[in-house]
Scaffold this motif. Structure first.
Motif, PDB file in Angstrom:
ATOM      1  N   TYR A  49      84.760  28.151 -24.620  1.00  0.00           N
ATOM      2  CA  TYR A  49      84.521  27.484 -23.341  1.00  0.00           C
ATOM      3  C   TYR A  49      83.075  27.032 -23.154  1.00  0.00           C
ATOM      4  N   MET A  50      82.260  27.160 -24.187  1.00  0.00           N
ATOM      5  CA  MET A  50      80.853  26.780 -24.062  1.00  0.00           C
ATOM      6  C   MET A  50      80.676  25.296 -23.742  1.00  0.00           C
ATOM      7  N   LYS A  51      81.606  24.464 -24.162  1.00  0.00           N
ATOM      8  CA  LYS A  51      81.494  23.024 -23.878  1.00  0.00           C
ATOM      9  C   LYS A  51      81.595  22.731 -22.375  1.00  0.00           C
ATOM     10  N   PHE A  52      82.090  23.697 -21.599  1.00  0.00           N
ATOM     11  CA  PHE A  52      82.221  23.530 -20.153  1.00  0.00           C
ATOM     12  C   PHE A  52      81.080  24.204 -19.376  1.00  0.00           C
ATOM     13  N   LEU A  53      80.066  24.672 -20.073  1.00  0.00           N
ATOM     14  CA  LEU A  53      79.007  25.454 -19.438  1.00  0.00           C
ATOM     15  C   LEU A  53      78.354  24.726 -18.260  1.00  0.00           C
ATOM     16  N   ASN A  54      78.025  23.453 -18.412  1.00  0.00           N
ATOM     17  CA  ASN A  54      77.397  22.713 -17.304  1.00  0.00           C
ATOM     18  C   ASN A  54      78.348  22.590 -16.109  1.00  0.00           C
ATOM     19  N   LEU A  55      79.611  22.372 -16.370  1.00  0.00           N
ATOM     20  CA  LEU A  55      80.605  22.307 -15.294  1.00  0.00           C
ATOM     21  C   LEU A  55      80.711  23.653 -14.578  1.00  0.00           C
ATOM     22  N   PHE A  56      80.731  24.747 -15.348  1.00  0.00           N
ATOM     23  CA  PHE A  56      80.782  26.081 -14.750  1.00  0.00           C
ATOM     24  C   PHE A  56      79.584  26.314 -13.836  1.00  0.00           C
ATOM     25  N   LYS A  57      78.398  25.938 -14.313  1.00  0.00           N
ATOM     26  CA  LYS A  57      77.176  26.154 -13.526  1.00  0.00           C
ATOM     27  C   LYS A  57      77.215  25.374 -12.214  1.00  0.00           C
ATOM     28  N   LYS A  58      77.766  24.170 -12.247  1.00  0.00           N
ATOM     29  CA  LYS A  58      77.856  23.357 -11.032  1.00  0.00           C
ATOM     30  C   LYS A  58      78.927  23.890 -10.082  1.00  0.00           C
ATOM     31  N   THR A  59      80.028  24.358 -10.634  1.00  0.00           N
ATOM     32  CA  THR A  59      81.171  24.804  -9.836  1.00  0.00           C
ATOM     33  C   THR A  59      80.939  26.187  -9.225  1.00  0.00           C
ATOM     34  N   PHE A  60      80.365  27.081  -9.999  1.00  0.00           N
ATOM     35  CA  PHE A  60      80.180  28.470  -9.567  1.00  0.00           C
ATOM     36  C   PHE A  60      78.688  28.756  -9.437  1.00  0.00           C
ATOM     37  N   ASN A  61      78.088  28.260  -8.372  1.00  0.00           N
ATOM     38  CA  ASN A  61      76.637  28.336  -8.263  1.00  0.00           C
ATOM     39  C   ASN A  61      76.104  29.695  -7.813  1.00  0.00           C
ATOM     40  N   ASN A  62      76.966  30.670  -7.581  1.00  0.00           N
ATOM     41  CA  ASN A  62      76.519  32.028  -7.262  1.00  0.00           C
ATOM     42  C   ASN A  62      76.507  32.933  -8.493  1.00  0.00           C
ATOM     43  N   LEU A  63      76.977  32.401  -9.607  1.00  0.00           N
ATOM     44  CA  LEU A  63      77.010  33.150 -10.863  1.00  0.00           C
ATOM     45  C   LEU A  63      75.917  32.630 -11.790  1.00  0.00           C
ATOM     46  N   LYS A  64      75.469  33.487 -12.678  1.00  0.00           N
ATOM     47  CA  LYS A  64      74.504  33.080 -13.706  1.00  0.00           C
ATOM     48  C   LYS A  64      75.226  33.095 -15.042  1.00  0.00           C
ATOM     49  N   PHE A  65      75.119  32.028 -15.793  1.00  0.00           N
ATOM     50  CA  PHE A  65      75.770  31.919 -17.097  1.00  0.00           C
ATOM     51  C   PHE A  65      74.729  32.025 -18.193  1.00  0.00           C
ATOM     52  N   LYS A  66      74.988  32.911 -19.136  1.00  0.00           N
ATOM     53  CA  LYS A  66      74.058  33.112 -20.249  1.00  0.00           C
ATOM     54  C   LYS A  66      74.844  33.220 -21.543  1.00  0.00           C
ATOM     55  N   ASN A  67      74.322  32.566 -22.557  1.00  0.00           N
ATOM     56  CA  ASN A  67      74.940  32.627 -23.878  1.00  0.00           C
ATOM     57  C   ASN A  67      74.001  33.369 -24.827  1.00  0.00           C
ATOM     58  N   LEU A  68      73.669  34.585 -24.468  1.00  0.00           N
ATOM     59  CA  LEU A  68      72.824  35.429 -25.297  1.00  0.00           C
ATOM     60  C   LEU A  68      73.704  36.416 -26.067  1.00  0.00           C
ATOM     61  N   PRO A  69      73.183  37.008 -27.118  1.00  0.00           N
ATOM     62  CA  PRO A  69      73.960  38.059 -27.802  1.00  0.00           C
ATOM     63  C   PRO A  69      74.301  39.178 -26.824  1.00  0.00           C
ATOM     64  N   ILE A  70      75.461  39.751 -26.998  1.00  0.00           N
ATOM     65  CA  ILE A  70      75.922  40.803 -26.091  1.00  0.00           C
ATOM     66  C   ILE A  70      74.930  41.964 -26.042  1.00  0.00           C
ATOM     67  N   SER A  71      74.309  42.279 -27.167  1.00  0.00           N
ATOM     68  CA  SER A  71      73.333  43.379 -27.196  1.00  0.00           C
ATOM     69  C   SER A  71      72.164  43.096 -26.259  1.00  0.00           C
ATOM     70  N   SER A  72      71.733  41.843 -26.163  1.00  0.00           N
ATOM     71  CA  SER A  72      70.644  41.479 -25.243  1.00  0.00           C
ATOM     72  C   SER A  72      71.086  41.585 -23.791  1.00  0.00           C
ATOM     73  N   LEU A  73      72.285  41.129 -23.512  1.00  0.00           N
ATOM     74  CA  LEU A  73      72.791  41.165 -22.141  1.00  0.00           C
ATOM     75  C   LEU A  73      72.999  42.594 -21.648  1.00  0.00           C
ATOM     76  N   LEU A  74      73.465  43.459 -22.525  1.00  0.00           N
ATOM     77  CA  LEU A  74      73.766  44.831 -22.109  1.00  0.00           C
ATOM     78  C   LEU A  74      72.517  45.652 -21.806  1.00  0.00           C
ATOM     79  N   LYS A  75      71.362  45.223 -22.292  1.00  0.00           N
ATOM     80  CA  LYS A  75      70.127  45.978 -22.037  1.00  0.00           C
ATOM     81  C   LYS A  75      69.828  46.098 -20.547  1.00  0.00           C
ATOM     82  N   ASN A  76      70.248  45.112 -19.754  1.00  0.00           N
ATOM     83  CA  ASN A  76      69.971  45.126 -18.312  1.00  0.00           C
ATOM     84  C   ASN A  76      71.243  45.137 -17.480  1.00  0.00           C
TER      85      ASN A  76
END
Length: 140
Positions: free
Chosen positions: A22-49
């Protein structure tokens, strides 16, 4: 939509890691769901925080538990039922729960933020063969 609504109403910082398909829809997701933050980082990086992982069917569930992060299996469409055989009494202190609606999700988020969990049933704490032997004893 539900997560976007919760992020707005409860002022939760919700980060979404989209599935690679679904990465090809990332810009659409960001526009549609503006209360969420979308990140395509490795899971290990995301889980640190990360305080809590919300998922329903993903390797992020195992990665979170291995990182000692509690998991809420959120399934509003009731397509999966990972924990149906678990009694609430027996497993009430487990760092993983299954919910199907917004109210239960919010309630668990607040409960999980206040609670410390024991991850012994979810982690291999000894060498590989000892851990498998212990797991086998629990299952039999």
């Amino acid at each position: 939509k539900i997560l976007d609504k919760i992020a707005q109403k409860k002022n939760f910082n919700i980060i979404v890691k989209p599935h690679p398909n679904y990465m090809k829809f990332l810009n659409l997701f960001k526009k549609t769901f503006n209360n969420l933050k979308f990140k395509n980082l490795p899971i290990s990086s995301l889980l640190k925080n990360t305080e809590i992982t919300i998922s329903f069917s993903s390797t992020a569930i195992e990665d979170s538990l291995a990182s000692k992060i509690p998991v809420i299996l959120f399934d509003p469409h009731k397509r999966y039922n990972h924990l149906s055989k678990l009694s609430n009494k027996e497993h009430k202190n487990w760092p993983i729960k299954y919910v199907t609606n917004e109210f239960s999700l919010c309630k668990l988020i607040y409960q999980f933020k206040k609670k410390k969990f024991n991850y012994d049933n979810f982690l291999f704490s000894k060498n590989y063969s000892e851990s498998l032997n212990n797991l086998e004893k629990k299952l039999i």
